[in-house]
Write a protein that holds these residues in place. Structure first.
Motif, mmCIF file in Angstrom:
data_model
loop_
_atom_site.group_PDB
_atom_site.id
_atom_site.type_symbol
_atom_site.label_atom_id
_atom_site.label_comp_id
_atom_site.label_asym_id
_atom_site.label_seq_id
_atom_site.Cartn_x
_atom_site.Cartn_y
_atom_site.Cartn_z
ATOM 1 N N THR A 1 0.815 -1.216 0.000
ATOM 2 C CA THR A 1 0.000 0.000 0.000
ATOM 3 C C THR A 1 0.849 1.266 0.000
ATOM 4 O O THR A 1 0.397 2.317 -0.455
ATOM 5 N N ALA A 2 2.082 1.198 0.489
ATOM 6 C CA ALA A 2 2.964 2.370 0.403
ATOM 7 C C ALA A 2 3.320 2.648 -1.053
ATOM 8 O O ALA A 2 3.353 3.808 -1.494
ATOM 9 N N ARG A 3 3.586 1.607 -1.837
ATOM 10 C CA ARG A 3 3.885 1.785 -3.265
ATOM 11 C C ARG A 3 2.642 2.257 -4.025
ATOM 12 O O ARG A 3 2.745 3.069 -4.949
ATOM 13 N N LEU A 4 1.482 1.731 -3.658
ATOM 14 C CA LEU A 4 0.251 2.187 -4.300
ATOM 15 C C LEU A 4 0.033 3.677 -4.042
ATOM 16 O O LEU A 4 -0.410 4.413 -4.936
ATOM 17 N N ALA A 5 0.366 4.134 -2.832
ATOM 18 C CA ALA A 5 0.237 5.553 -2.507
ATOM 19 C C ALA A 5 1.140 6.402 -3.391
ATOM 20 O O ALA A 5 0.743 7.479 -3.867
ATOM 21 N N MET A 6 2.345 5.945 -3.636
ATOM 22 C CA MET A 6 3.271 6.686 -4.489
ATOM 23 C C MET A 6 2.761 6.737 -5.929
ATOM 24 O O MET A 6 2.827 7.787 -6.588
ATOM 25 N N THR A 7 2.225 5.623 -6.431
ATOM 26 C CA THR A 7 1.677 5.618 -7.790
ATOM 27 C C THR A 7 0.510 6.596 -7.903
ATOM 28 O O THR A 7 0.399 7.336 -8.890
ATOM 29 N N LEU A 8 -0.361 6.612 -6.919
ATOM 30 C CA LEU A 8 -1.494 7.538 -6.947
ATOM 31 C C LEU A 8 -1.005 8.986 -6.922
ATOM 32 O O LEU A 8 -1.575 9.856 -7.586
ATOM 33 N N HIS A 9 0.035 9.251 -6.152
ATOM 34 C CA HIS A 9 0.602 10.598 -6.095
ATOM 35 C C HIS A 9 1.143 11.018 -7.465
ATOM 36 O O HIS A 9 0.846 12.123 -7.949
ATOM 37 N N LEU A 10 1.894 10.140 -8.107
ATOM 38 C CA LEU A 10 2.452 10.453 -9.423
ATOM 39 C C LEU A 10 1.350 10.587 -10.472
ATOM 40 O O LEU A 10 1.407 11.470 -11.342
ATOM 41 N N LEU B 1 -7.463 3.686 -8.283
ATOM 42 C CA LEU B 1 -6.681 3.215 -9.425
ATOM 43 C C LEU B 1 -7.583 2.623 -10.508
ATOM 44 O O LEU B 1 -7.306 2.777 -11.704
ATOM 45 N N ALA B 2 -8.679 1.970 -10.112
ATOM 46 C CA ALA B 2 -9.620 1.441 -11.096
ATOM 47 C C ALA B 2 -10.245 2.581 -11.893
ATOM 48 O O ALA B 2 -10.450 2.469 -13.111
ATOM 49 N N ASP B 3 -10.524 3.689 -11.225
ATOM 50 C CA ASP B 3 -11.069 4.860 -11.922
ATOM 51 C C ASP B 3 -10.065 5.421 -12.933
ATOM 52 O O ASP B 3 -10.453 6.106 -13.888
ATOM 53 N N GLN B 4 -8.788 5.137 -12.724
ATOM 54 C CA GLN B 4 -7.734 5.611 -13.631
ATOM 55 C C GLN B 4 -7.369 4.561 -14.683
ATOM 56 O O GLN B 4 -6.413 4.733 -15.432
ATOM 57 N N ASN C 1 -7.957 -1.499 -13.535
ATOM 58 C CA ASN C 1 -9.114 -2.115 -12.879
ATOM 59 C C ASN C 1 -8.996 -3.623 -12.699
ATOM 60 O O ASN C 1 -9.954 -4.267 -12.294
ATOM 61 N N ASN C 2 -7.818 -4.205 -12.964
ATOM 62 C CA ASN C 2 -7.654 -5.633 -12.705
ATOM 63 C C ASN C 2 -6.432 -5.869 -11.831
ATOM 64 O O ASN C 2 -5.700 -4.933 -11.483
ATOM 65 N N LEU C 3 -6.223 -7.137 -11.469
ATOM 66 C CA LEU C 3 -5.107 -7.455 -10.588
ATOM 67 C C LEU C 3 -3.781 -7.084 -11.224
ATOM 68 O O LEU C 3 -2.876 -6.562 -10.551
ATOM 69 N N ALA C 4 -3.637 -7.300 -12.521
ATOM 70 C CA ALA C 4 -2.388 -6.961 -13.203
ATOM 71 C C ALA C 4 -2.080 -5.475 -13.058
ATOM 72 O O ALA C 4 -0.929 -5.080 -12.847
ATOM 73 N N GLY C 5 -3.106 -4.634 -13.147
ATOM 74 C CA GLY C 5 -2.908 -3.196 -12.986
ATOM 75 C C GLY C 5 -2.453 -2.847 -11.590
ATOM 76 O O GLY C 5 -1.585 -1.959 -11.422
ATOM 77 N N LEU C 6 -3.002 -3.509 -10.582
ATOM 78 C CA LEU C 6 -2.576 -3.246 -9.208
ATOM 79 C C LEU C 6 -1.133 -3.693 -8.998
ATOM 80 O O LEU C 6 -0.369 -3.028 -8.283
ATOM 81 N N ILE C 7 -0.766 -4.807 -9.607
ATOM 82 C CA ILE C 7 0.614 -5.285 -9.456
ATOM 83 C C ILE C 7 1.588 -4.290 -10.091
ATOM 84 O O ILE C 7 2.644 -3.989 -9.520
ATOM 85 N N ARG C 8 1.236 -3.760 -11.244
ATOM 86 C CA ARG C 8 2.101 -2.753 -11.874
ATOM 87 C C ARG C 8 2.198 -1.499 -11.017
ATOM 88 O O ARG C 8 3.231 -0.839 -10.965
ATOM 89 N N ALA C 9 1.112 -1.165 -10.326
ATOM 90 C CA ALA C 9 1.079 0.054 -9.519
ATOM 91 C C ALA C 9 1.768 -0.100 -8.170
ATOM 92 O O ALA C 9 2.324 0.875 -7.642
ATOM 93 N N GLY C 10 1.751 -1.305 -7.609
ATOM 94 C CA GLY C 10 2.306 -1.437 -6.261
ATOM 95 C C GLY C 10 2.726 -2.833 -5.878
ATOM 96 O O GLY C 10 2.708 -3.192 -4.706
ATOM 97 N N GLY C 11 3.125 -3.633 -6.863
ATOM 98 C CA GLY C 11 3.553 -4.985 -6.557
ATOM 99 C C GLY C 11 5.008 -5.056 -6.124
ATOM 100 O O GLY C 11 5.813 -4.210 -6.477
ATOM 101 N N VAL C 12 5.330 -6.081 -5.329
ATOM 102 C CA VAL C 12 6.715 -6.327 -4.923
ATOM 103 C C VAL C 12 7.062 -7.779 -5.248
ATOM 104 O O VAL C 12 6.200 -8.604 -5.427
#
Length: 233
Positions: A153-162, A216-219, A222-233
């Motif tokens: 969720t820290a990485r997801l926060a950074m992606t949302l900020h960018l 992120l889905a609004d951007q 909207n799938n798991l692959a998108g979440l992994i790109r946004a904040g996966g480790v």
């Protein structure tokens, strides 16, 4: 006879509970994020270095269909090795004393239950590097490690900020948000709970994750692959 280097890098045969965990397939990354099962976890430790410190508590809560399932929570203390008991400094943080941990289950029992609970699910952690390092260090004697994907969720926060800067929703020179869990949750209008309790932190992280995944889905992610790109480790 195995050579020195073969023995050095030979993996410990996985324990039965590790094999059972590894037998589950990971969720399909093409699925919409709300159709994927998640487990959000948080740990408490005696310090920050898994070479010298130990896990002493873990909390978990499931997220399904975009909802936190408060009836599916789990919390356990973990008995640390005698040479890794909590220091005075760590007790000030998590308030768990050696006396409280003396009758806690041993690491193997807690790790076995953890892997059973997260098998076939996507793991979500806040500042995942720390928690994952400790859990993997604890799993190593049993021939296991956490499987990816793991969402941070820290990485997801950074992606949302960018993304917000790129979309013109905030100034380009606005500094990145701090990764402190309660600050991120409060900024999104989410409730927060008493900190340095593994289950409380897992629930706060779960609510933060749902809010982030919705944004992120609004951007378009909207799938798991998108979440992994946004904040996966």
């Amino acid at each position: 006879m195995l050579s020195f280097w073969s023995r050095l890098f030979q993996r410990t045969p996985p324990a039965d509970f590790v094999r059972a965990y590894e037998a589950f397939p990971e969720p399909d990354r093409r699925l919409p994020w709300r159709e994927v099962p998640y487990t959000v976890i948080d740990v408490e430790t005696t310090g920050l270095d898994p070479r010298h410190d130990a896990l002493i508590a873990i909390g978990a809560v499931n997220v399904e269909n975009g909802r936190v399932l408060l009836k599916q929570t789990w919390h356990s203390l973990i008995r640390p090795p005698p040479d890794r008991e909590p220091s005075v400094e760590s007790i000030r943080v998590h308030h768990l004393t050696s006396d409280e941990l003396r009758d806690a289950p041993p690491p193997e029992a807690v790790l076995a239950e953890l892997l059973q609970r997260i098998a076939g699910r996507v793991l979500v952690v806040h500042v995942a590097e720390i928690d994952v390092r400790f859990i993997n260090a604890a799993l190593k004697p049993f021939g296991g490690r956490l499987r990816r994907p793991i969402l941070d969720t820290a990485r997801l926060a950074m992606t949302l900020h960018l993304n917000a800067q790129w979309l013109g929703e905030q100034p380009r020179d606005m500094p990145a948000p701090a990764v402190e869990l309660r600050g991120l949750a409060s900024a999104l209008g989410l409730p927060v709970y008493a900190q340095h309790n593994a289950l409380n932190d897992a629930v706060t992280t779960a609510q933060l994750f749902i809010a982030q995944a919705t944004l992120l889905a609004d951007q378009g992610r909207n799938n798991l692959a998108g979440l992994i790109r946004a904040g996966g480790v």
